[in-house]
Design a protein around this motif. Sequence first.
Motif, PDB file in Angstrom:
ATOM      1  N   ARG A  50       0.851  -1.307  -0.006  1.00 51.50           N
ATOM      2  CA  ARG A  50       0.183  -0.062  -0.026  1.00 51.50           C
ATOM      3  C   ARG A  50       0.869   1.030  -0.119  1.00 51.50           C
ATOM      4  N   LEU A  51       0.303   2.394  -0.417  1.00 53.17           N
ATOM      5  CA  LEU A  51       0.969   3.520  -0.380  1.00 53.17           C
ATOM      6  C   LEU A  51       0.659   4.455   0.525  1.00 53.17           C
ATOM      7  N   SER A  52       1.463   5.109   1.349  1.00 51.68           N
ATOM      8  CA  SER A  52       1.201   6.145   2.457  1.00 51.68           C
ATOM      9  C   SER A  52       1.867   7.212   2.215  1.00 51.68           C
ATOM     10  N   TYR A  53       1.453   8.355   2.526  1.00 55.94           N
ATOM     11  CA  TYR A  53       2.162   9.740   2.346  1.00 55.94           C
ATOM     12  C   TYR A  53       2.706   9.961   0.880  1.00 55.94           C
ATOM     13  N   PHE A  54       1.663   9.540  -0.043  1.00 55.93           N
ATOM     14  CA  PHE A  54       1.775   9.527  -1.406  1.00 55.93           C
ATOM     15  C   PHE A  54       1.987  10.954  -2.057  1.00 55.93           C
ATOM     16  N   HIS A  55       3.015  11.150  -2.551  1.00 53.30           N
ATOM     17  CA  HIS A  55       3.487  12.110  -3.436  1.00 53.30           C
ATOM     18  C   HIS A  55       3.859  11.946  -4.652  1.00 53.30           C
ATOM     19  N   PRO A  75       7.543   9.771 -11.046  1.00 49.93           N
ATOM     20  CA  PRO A  75       7.306   8.180 -11.421  1.00 49.93           C
ATOM     21  C   PRO A  75       6.128   8.207 -12.583  1.00 49.93           C
ATOM     22  N   GLN A  76       6.263   7.098 -13.630  1.00 50.06           N
ATOM     23  CA  GLN A  76       5.085   6.862 -14.599  1.00 50.06           C
ATOM     24  C   GLN A  76       4.022   6.166 -13.570  1.00 50.06           C
ATOM     25  N   ILE A  77       2.951   6.412 -13.422  1.00 50.10           N
ATOM     26  CA  ILE A  77       1.871   5.741 -12.777  1.00 50.10           C
ATOM     27  C   ILE A  77       0.778   5.375 -13.797  1.00 50.10           C
ATOM     28  N   VAL A  78       1.012   3.893 -13.720  1.00 51.12           N
ATOM     29  CA  VAL A  78      -0.074   3.061 -14.552  1.00 51.12           C
ATOM     30  C   VAL A  78      -1.123   2.186 -14.000  1.00 51.12           C
ATOM     31  N   ASP A  79      -2.255   1.737 -14.817  1.00 49.07           N
ATOM     32  CA  ASP A  79      -2.997   1.067 -14.263  1.00 49.07           C
ATOM     33  C   ASP A  79      -2.879  -0.489 -14.419  1.00 49.07           C
ATOM     34  N   ALA A 132      -0.619  -0.825  -4.715  1.00 49.79           N
ATOM     35  CA  ALA A 132       0.201  -0.661  -5.883  1.00 49.79           C
ATOM     36  C   ALA A 132       1.088  -1.595  -5.632  1.00 49.79           C
ATOM     37  N   ARG A 133       1.806  -1.919  -6.905  1.00 46.15           N
ATOM     38  CA  ARG A 133       3.063  -2.347  -7.204  1.00 46.15           C
ATOM     39  C   ARG A 133       4.020  -1.034  -7.348  1.00 46.15           C
ATOM     40  N   VAL A 134       5.162  -1.350  -6.604  1.00 42.59           N
ATOM     41  CA  VAL A 134       6.107  -0.164  -6.806  1.00 42.59           C
ATOM     42  C   VAL A 134       7.606  -0.677  -7.268  1.00 42.59           C
ATOM     43  N   SER A 135       8.072  -0.173  -8.115  1.00 43.97           N
ATOM     44  CA  SER A 135       9.475  -0.192  -8.403  1.00 43.97           C
ATOM     45  C   SER A 135      10.648   0.503  -7.645  1.00 43.97           C
ATOM     46  N   ILE A 136      11.187  -0.166  -7.059  1.00 42.24           N
ATOM     47  CA  ILE A 136      12.219   0.479  -6.162  1.00 42.24           C
ATOM     48  C   ILE A 136      13.838   0.288  -6.476  1.00 42.24           C
ATOM     49  N   ASN A 137      14.516   1.205  -6.400  1.00 39.37           N
ATOM     50  CA  ASN A 137      15.886   1.042  -6.772  1.00 39.37           C
ATOM     51  C   ASN A 137      16.588   1.382  -5.317  1.00 39.37           C
ATOM     52  N   ARG A 166      25.696   7.337   6.483  1.00 39.63           N
ATOM     53  CA  ARG A 166      26.082   6.416   5.601  1.00 39.63           C
ATOM     54  C   ARG A 166      24.853   5.355   5.505  1.00 39.63           C
ATOM     55  N   GLY A 167      24.546   4.724   4.507  1.00 36.76           N
ATOM     56  CA  GLY A 167      23.475   3.634   4.360  1.00 36.76           C
ATOM     57  C   GLY A 167      23.220   3.437   3.201  1.00 36.76           C
ATOM     58  N   VAL A 168      21.718   2.893   3.137  1.00 32.86           N
ATOM     59  CA  VAL A 168      21.472   2.471   1.721  1.00 32.86           C
ATOM     60  C   VAL A 168      20.102   3.350   1.605  1.00 32.86           C
ATOM     61  N   ALA A 169      19.562   3.853   0.495  1.00 33.46           N
ATOM     62  CA  ALA A 169      18.417   4.771   0.266  1.00 33.46           C
ATOM     63  C   ALA A 169      17.611   3.946  -0.818  1.00 33.46           C
ATOM     64  N   ALA A 170      16.406   4.273  -0.879  1.00 33.00           N
ATOM     65  CA  ALA A 170      15.499   4.016  -1.647  1.00 33.00           C
ATOM     66  C   ALA A 170      15.001   4.839  -2.694  1.00 33.00           C
ATOM     67  N   GLY A 171      15.149   4.571  -3.985  1.00 34.30           N
ATOM     68  CA  GLY A 171      14.707   5.410  -4.860  1.00 34.30           C
ATOM     69  C   GLY A 171      13.434   4.923  -5.756  1.00 34.30           C
ATOM     70  N   LEU A 172      12.679   5.855  -5.652  1.00 37.24           N
ATOM     71  CA  LEU A 172      11.148   5.695  -6.167  1.00 37.24           C
ATOM     72  C   LEU A 172      11.311   5.611  -7.705  1.00 37.24           C
ATOM     73  N   GLY A 173      10.804   4.411  -8.192  1.00 41.33           N
ATOM     74  CA  GLY A 173      10.703   4.177  -9.815  1.00 41.33           C
ATOM     75  C   GLY A 173       9.216   4.464 -10.171  1.00 41.33           C
ATOM     76  N   ASN A 174       8.695   3.474 -10.753  1.00 36.75           N
ATOM     77  CA  ASN A 174       7.297   3.499 -11.345  1.00 36.75           C
ATOM     78  C   ASN A 174       6.107   3.054 -10.381  1.00 36.75           C
ATOM     79  N   ILE A 175       5.316   3.128 -10.561  1.00 36.54           N
ATOM     80  CA  ILE A 175       3.865   2.678  -9.720  1.00 36.54           C
ATOM     81  C   ILE A 175       2.976   2.078 -10.589  1.00 36.54           C
ATOM     82  N   GLN A 176       2.283   0.956 -10.278  1.00 34.99           N
ATOM     83  CA  GLN A 176       0.964   0.321 -10.929  1.00 34.99           C
ATOM     84  C   GLN A 176       0.097   0.185 -10.079  1.00 34.99           C
TER      85      GLN A 176
END
Length: 180
Positions: free
Chosen positions: A14-19, A105-109, A127-132, A142-152
């Motif tokens: 699920r999406l939360s705090y969606f922008h 992000p590209q947002i598709v159905d 939704a399905r979310v592509s995360i890099n 220091r760490g690992v971050a999550a990049g927002l890709g596309n959303i279905q």
Amino acid sequence: MSKTSKVITGTNTRLSYFHGWEPASINGGAEKYSTAVLIPKSDTKTINAIEKAIDAAIEEGLAKFGGKKPNKAAIKLPLRDGDIERDDEAYQGHYFINANSTTAPQIVDQHVQPILDRSQVYSGCYARVSINFYAFNANGNRGVAAGLGNIQFVRDGEPLGSQVSASDEFETLDDDDFLA
């Protein structure tokens, strides 16, 4: 970014705090497209893929960690436990990831067609979310971050947040009510 440091979530996230439609500034930072991605703890396939992608991001980013693999307890990681870190019923029984990007992000159905009605995708929908995932080392963090890709968009869900629909708050006014 390699294919191993990228994950596409399952259909129960699920999406939360969606922008995703317009970028927003969070805590006074640069405007970015962002969302928290809530992943049920029961979705072990997605959780395992995320853990492998985080490991791959650490390996790919060794130079950012001084050339040696850091202890995971000593760096910031994007996969967080909603039962521990959030006092929010929607997060209970879930892990979550805050993903963001400076690029929309590209947002598709479900048929991979662009969604034009912005009200269709919101905080609370599934939704399905592509995360890099990628390593970072900036300003002592220091760490690992999550990049927002596309959303279905997958399906509707209970909206999250305090937004109430106008039809739930108001009744129809008669013409006579305007004269009062």
